[in-house]
Write a protein that holds these residues in place. Sequence first.
Motif, short mmCIF file in Angstrom:
data_model
loop_
_atom_site.label_atom_id
_atom_site.label_comp_id
_atom_site.label_asym_id
_atom_site.label_seq_id
_atom_site.Cartn_x
_atom_site.Cartn_y
_atom_site.Cartn_z
N UNK A 58 16.06 -3.18 17.73
CA UNK A 58 14.67 -3.59 17.51
C UNK A 58 14.10 -2.88 16.29
N UNK A 59 14.31 -1.57 16.21
CA UNK A 59 13.78 -0.80 15.08
C UNK A 59 14.38 -1.27 13.76
N UNK A 60 15.69 -1.51 13.75
CA UNK A 60 16.34 -1.98 12.53
C UNK A 60 15.76 -3.32 12.10
N UNK A 61 15.64 -4.27 13.05
CA UNK A 61 15.19 -5.62 12.71
C UNK A 61 13.77 -5.62 12.16
N UNK A 62 12.87 -4.90 12.83
CA UNK A 62 11.48 -4.86 12.37
C UNK A 62 11.41 -4.17 11.00
N UNK A 63 12.09 -3.04 10.85
CA UNK A 63 12.06 -2.32 9.58
C UNK A 63 12.62 -3.18 8.45
N UNK A 64 13.69 -3.89 8.73
CA UNK A 64 14.31 -4.72 7.71
C UNK A 64 13.37 -5.85 7.26
N UNK A 65 12.71 -6.48 8.21
CA UNK A 65 11.80 -7.58 7.87
C UNK A 65 10.60 -7.08 7.08
N UNK A 66 10.06 -5.93 7.49
CA UNK A 66 8.91 -5.37 6.76
C UNK A 66 9.32 -4.99 5.34
N UNK A 67 10.48 -4.35 5.20
CA UNK A 67 10.94 -3.96 3.87
C UNK A 67 11.18 -5.19 2.99
N UNK A 68 11.83 -6.21 3.55
CA UNK A 68 12.09 -7.43 2.77
C UNK A 68 10.78 -8.09 2.35
N UNK A 69 9.80 -8.08 3.23
CA UNK A 69 8.51 -8.70 2.92
C UNK A 69 7.78 -7.93 1.82
N UNK A 70 7.78 -6.62 1.91
CA UNK A 70 7.12 -5.81 0.88
C UNK A 70 7.82 -5.97 -0.46
N UNK A 71 9.13 -6.11 -0.44
CA UNK A 71 9.84 -6.36 -1.71
C UNK A 71 9.42 -7.69 -2.30
N UNK A 72 9.17 -8.68 -1.45
CA UNK A 72 8.72 -9.98 -1.94
C UNK A 72 7.32 -9.89 -2.54
N UNK A 73 6.45 -9.12 -1.91
CA UNK A 73 5.12 -8.89 -2.49
C UNK A 73 5.26 -8.20 -3.83
N UNK A 74 6.22 -7.27 -3.91
CA UNK A 74 6.55 -6.56 -5.15
C UNK A 74 5.33 -5.91 -5.79
N UNK A 75 4.65 -5.01 -5.06
CA UNK A 75 3.47 -4.36 -5.64
C UNK A 75 3.85 -3.44 -6.79
N UNK A 76 2.96 -3.36 -7.75
CA UNK A 76 3.16 -2.49 -8.92
C UNK A 76 2.05 -1.43 -8.94
N UNK A 77 2.39 -0.26 -9.41
CA UNK A 77 1.33 0.73 -9.60
C UNK A 77 0.44 0.28 -10.74
N UNK A 78 -0.85 0.58 -10.62
CA UNK A 78 -1.81 0.14 -11.63
C UNK A 78 -1.64 0.88 -12.95
N UNK A 79 -2.02 0.22 -14.01
CA UNK A 79 -2.07 0.89 -15.31
C UNK A 79 -3.16 1.96 -15.26
#
Length: 280
Positions: A237-258
Motif C-alpha cells: 500500500x505504501x509503495x503504491x501510494x508513494x509511487x502514484x504521488x511521485x509520478x503525479x508530482x513529476x507530471x506537474x513538474x514544478x519549478x523553483x521561482x526566479x
Amino acid sequence: MNARKHFAIPPDERVRLAEIDPGDTGSFTAEADAHQATHDALAAIADLQYRLYAEHRHALLIVLQAMDAGGKDGTIRHVFGALSPLSAYAHAFKEPTPEEAAHDFLWRVHKVTPGHGEIAIFNRSHYEDVLVVRVHDLVPEKVWSKRYARINAFEKTLVRGNTTILKFFLHISRDEQLRRFAQRLDDPAHQWKISESDYTERAYWDDYMRAYEAVLEKTSTARAPWYVIPADRKWFRNWAVAQIVAETLRTIDPKTRAPSVDIEEIRAKYHEVERSEHGA
C-alpha cells in the motif's frame, strides 16, 4: 509497473470490488523488494514538494478513503510523514459539527482545500456524504443521489484553480480488517482506536462495498481519478501510494521561482559585508 495506469479507475467504468484482490502485491514477491522503490519515491516526493512550494502555482489534494482499519492513518504516517509541515497538512473529517451541519455538505470541505504551493491530505472526505449517509439512510436517496454530480462539479472547480486531485480507496479484505481489530485489542498503544462501531459497521460491509462501487463509477474522472489500492499488505500500500504521488508530482513538474532581486547586486553587497566584517 506504471502505478498510475495500473490502479486507476477509468471514467464511467463498471467497478466490482470483489474482483480486485486486496492482497495483490504486483511484481513484488517480498516486502524487502519494495523498500528501495518506496524510499526512492519518498525522496522524490520531498524534493518535488519543495519545488511545488517555491513555485507557488499549483496545489495537490490527496483524498484517502477506506473501511475502518483500512490504513488511512498508516498511509499518512509512512508516506506523508516526511513532508515538510511548512506546506503540507492532514485534515480528518469527523461527524459534522452543528455549525457544519447547518451548511451545504461541501462547505466544510472547501475551506480546508490546499492553496497554491500546498499539499493537503484528507483523512476521509466529502465522500462520506455519499457513503455513510447512504448506508445508514441518514438523508433521503433523492438527496444523496444528486451529490455525485455536485462533487464532480466541485472538483472540477478545484482543478481549474490549479489543484491536482488524487483519490485513493485503500482496499482491504474483511479477514484483514478483523485481523487488525485483533492487533488493536492486544496492543495497548493502539487500543485508543477501538470503538464499538468497529463491529457494528462490519454488519454493513456489503452495503459499503456497493456504495464505494457507485462512488468509483460515478466520480472517477480524468481530472480527478480514483485509485483502488490493494491494502492488505501495508508495505505494498505504501509503495503504491508513494509511487502514484511521485509520478503525479513529476507530471506537474514544478519549478523553483526566479529570484525577485538582482542576484549580482546582492552578491556585491555580500562581498562588501564580508570584507567589512572579516577584513578580506
